[in-house]
Design a protein around this motif. Structure first.
Motif, short mmCIF file in Angstrom:
data_model
loop_
_atom_site.label_atom_id
_atom_site.label_comp_id
_atom_site.label_asym_id
_atom_site.label_seq_id
_atom_site.Cartn_x
_atom_site.Cartn_y
_atom_site.Cartn_z
N SER A 33 43.84 26.84 60.51
CA SER A 33 44.50 25.76 59.77
C SER A 33 45.92 25.54 60.27
O SER A 33 46.38 24.39 60.38
CB SER A 33 44.50 26.04 58.26
OG SER A 33 45.08 27.29 57.96
N ALA A 34 46.62 26.61 60.64
CA ALA A 34 47.97 26.46 61.19
C ALA A 34 47.93 25.71 62.51
O ALA A 34 48.78 24.85 62.79
CB ALA A 34 48.63 27.83 61.37
N GLU A 37 47.28 22.05 61.85
CA GLU A 37 48.48 21.42 61.31
C GLU A 37 49.53 21.23 62.39
O GLU A 37 50.21 20.20 62.44
CB GLU A 37 49.04 22.28 60.17
CG GLU A 37 48.23 22.24 58.89
CD GLU A 37 48.32 20.89 58.19
OE1 GLU A 37 49.42 20.35 58.06
OE2 GLU A 37 47.25 20.38 57.78
N GLU A 38 49.69 22.21 63.27
CA GLU A 38 50.69 22.12 64.34
C GLU A 38 50.36 21.00 65.33
O GLU A 38 51.24 20.28 65.78
CB GLU A 38 50.81 23.44 65.09
CG GLU A 38 51.45 24.58 64.30
CD GLU A 38 52.97 24.50 64.26
OE1 GLU A 38 53.54 23.57 64.86
OE2 GLU A 38 53.57 25.38 63.62
N GLY A 40 48.40 18.33 64.87
CA GLY A 40 48.25 17.00 64.31
C GLY A 40 46.88 16.39 64.55
O GLY A 40 46.66 15.20 64.29
N ARG A 219 58.03 27.21 59.34
CA ARG A 219 57.51 26.00 59.96
C ARG A 219 56.66 25.24 58.94
O ARG A 219 55.85 25.83 58.22
CB ARG A 219 56.68 26.36 61.20
CG ARG A 219 57.48 27.03 62.29
CD ARG A 219 56.58 27.46 63.45
NE ARG A 219 56.09 26.32 64.20
CZ ARG A 219 56.69 25.77 65.25
NH1 ARG A 219 57.86 26.28 65.66
NH2 ARG A 219 56.17 24.75 65.89
N ALA A 221 54.05 23.45 59.26
CA ALA A 221 52.61 23.66 59.47
C ALA A 221 52.16 24.98 58.88
O ALA A 221 51.07 25.07 58.29
CB ALA A 221 52.29 23.61 60.96
N SER A 222 52.99 26.01 58.99
CA SER A 222 52.64 27.32 58.45
C SER A 222 52.61 27.29 56.93
O SER A 222 51.71 27.86 56.29
CB SER A 222 53.64 28.38 58.92
OG SER A 222 53.70 28.45 60.33
N ALA A 225 49.46 25.65 55.96
CA ALA A 225 48.25 26.34 56.39
C ALA A 225 47.83 27.46 55.46
O ALA A 225 46.63 27.74 55.31
CB ALA A 225 48.43 26.89 57.80
#
Length: 232
Positions: A33-34, A37-38, A40, A219, A221-222, A225
């Motif tokens: 998931s991270a 998200e990172e 995109g 971050r 994204a983290s 996630a």
């Protein structure tokens, strides 16, 4: 095109043009998931609940016979054909190459990133997972403490390896944040949030790891996630 995959019968795609993620926010699940998200890359997440043994259902096993999360189904894989994929390390590499992000193109830096990814896959994750079992879950009821001590000692050794690598560095490998960082930080986080073992493993002595973990977890994204897919 996704209808040909049995897993979509249990977890239907809302948007069949998006990557389908089948996961749970465990350390290995958070890696996927991270990464999504990172990068995109458009995706949607489906909860595979361990509480109801979703990972053992025929639908999930049709995609991943190893009955582990995460797994993905990319409707737009190589040559436009759907691609089913499991194993978190393989997923990280695939998504990095698909997006052109988080895996260096320089051969030397790329090799270094993959080296530390394999370090996590082959040692850091499995050993911390075994430590967590014997320290925080079912194994803590075992009277013989030798298994716990074995994995505690190995967890400490691996944390020292990581701390040494991060001395004077902002990232585990290469010159930028990469899939090596994404593979490793969810497992360090688990020592704190999942196993409540920060004191037992003396995390305060690993100053480089603590600094790096804080930066990774800050971050956006983290932060997203760790709750994807949301637990019920």
């Amino acid at each position: 095109m996704l209808e040909q995959f049995d897993i979509t019968k249990r977890w239907p795609a809302k948007d069949a043009s998006r990557i389908q993620l089948y996961s749970l926010p465990t350390p290995n699940g958070v890696k996927a998931s991270a990464m999504l998200e990172e990068t995109g890359l458009p995706y949607e997440a489906h909860l595979v609940s361990f509480a109801t043994d979703d990972q053992f259902t025929p639908e999930f096993l049709s995609l991943n016979p190893n009955n582990k999360i995460p797994a993905i189904l990319d409707p737009n894989g190589p040559d436009g054909a759907p691609l089913p994929l499991w194993e978190s390390g393989a997923i990280l590499i695939y998504l990095a190459e698909k997006s052109g992000k988080l895996l260096p193109t320089d051969p030397v830096e790329r090799a270094e990133v993959l080296q530390w990814l394999m370090w996590q896959m082959g040692g850091f994750g499995p050993m911390l997972g075994q430590f967590g079992f014997f320290y925080a879950f079912g194994g803590k009821e075992i009277e013989d403490k030798r298994p716990l001590e074995r994995y505690r000692a190995e967890a400490l050794r691996l944390l020292k390896v990581l701390d040494t690598q991060l001395d004077g560095r902002d990232h585990v490998a290469g010159s930028a944040y990469s899939i090596a960082d994404i593979a490793i930080w969810p497992w360090v986080r688990a020592l704190i949030t999942g196993y409540d073992a920060a004191e037992t493993l003396k995390l305060d002595q690993f100053l480089n790891v603590k600094r790096w973990l804080k930066a990774c977890m800050e971050r956006p994204a983290s932060q997203a996630a760790v709750n994807i897919p949301p637990r019920p």
